[in-house]
Write an enzyme that holds these catalytic residues in place. Sequence first.
Site, short mmCIF file in Angstrom:
data_model
loop_
_atom_site.label_atom_id
_atom_site.label_comp_id
_atom_site.label_asym_id
_atom_site.label_seq_id
_atom_site.Cartn_x
_atom_site.Cartn_y
_atom_site.Cartn_z
CG HIS A 135 -1.83 -1.17 1.34
ND1 HIS A 135 -3.20 -1.10 1.24
CD2 HIS A 135 -1.55 -2.48 1.56
CE1 HIS A 135 -3.73 -2.31 1.40
NE2 HIS A 135 -2.74 -3.16 1.59
CE1 TYR A 176 0.04 -5.32 7.73
CE2 TYR A 176 -1.29 -3.59 8.70
CZ TYR A 176 -1.15 -4.64 7.82
OH TYR A 176 -2.22 -5.01 7.03
#
Length: 360
Positions: A61, A332
């Site tokens: 992303h 993440y």
Amino acid sequence: MSKLDLKSKRTWGALAVIALTAGALTTAFAWTEGWIGSRLTSAQLFSETPQPFPPGFRRAHGKGICIAGTFRPTDAAAPLSTARAFTEPNIPVVGRLAIAMGDPHGPDSASNVVSMALLLKTDDGQQWRMAMNNQPYFPTHNAQGFTVDMPKAMAPDPATGKPDPARVAAFLKQYPEAEKFLKWAAQAPQPGSFGGVEFDGINAFYLVAADGKRQAVRWSMRPQEPFVQLSQDQLQHVGHDYMFEDLRARLAQKPLHWDMVMQLAEPGDPVDDPSLPWPQERKQIVAGTLEVTQAVEQAEGACRDVNFDPTIVPTGIEISDDPILQARSGAYTHSFNRREREIGYGKATDAVGKPEVPSK
Ligand code: HEM
């Protein structure tokens, strides 16, 4: 439900996009097969291989924009959860809208998967972070399927430039649940605007009430604006950054709104498998409304230095046993630590990332 049509051009187009998205993750992190399903360590998760994309960006992303606004709860979720997010009238929100592709400079048309990440900071000092896609469910029941086996199966055969049908068939035999995802992906529309997109949290969480009662939920952000769909022809003529230009133009006119919809599980509904949606007739409540008022370049905005780790939830919300949540948290955090290191820690404007847990 009909079988996946492996002869259709649309299906192969979708598989190519999926291969790119999942494959970029695989390359970026050099996943090893040993880590999936157990607690993650940085040594297992990352290698020192050079990154395929410019340093300082998210490893997935990568192309995005920071947003800011306010979350206003209704009174619907307060009986189910003690989280302050369901009672504080106006909660400041830092967020990010993004295209689910690794390349931070690619064309917006490269993927029809787009995302919304949010960080709610309540006046009791707690935080609620979430990261959602415009996908109703996860492709596979485990992380290995998505990060290792699916990219391998979808990788284009050098001879044809397309995934090898035999490998796709073998993948579907091993992960039959992925068929419904691939069918969904093959017909998923191309959004023309972030404004009308529904974003789904996919993973299950628990709301915890004052008496300790736990209610399993999945949440989505349902837009108040209508969905804007681009045809294949329109897609050929849109600008390189059309999604971000549209967002800025809309916000210059008026704020955008999304309702947070919570789907309530019933006993027996799976809370540890994000590839299995719950029946549509499950009760839903609108827990609140997000108003987005601002968009700021990701290099400058507050979202740049945020790790939108979905396991960071406030008191009154608990994570489920869904193993994908743990996999996401590890991935993440490592992506965050890497990109912050690359841009220089001292430059962080609002460093609220989760500190790296030392490898065992
Ligand atoms: C095993 C499964 C998954 C892996 C390994 C994975 C990996 C990643 C990584 C490494 C990032 C970049 C994080 C950063 O640098 O801050 C990311 C971003 C993101 N992922 Fe995932 N992901 C997974 C599943 C999911 C699922 C199920 C969803 C949706 C429910 C999702 C939604 C997002 C969103 C919205 C972002 C962008 C967050 C932001 O704007 O900072 N991911 N993912």
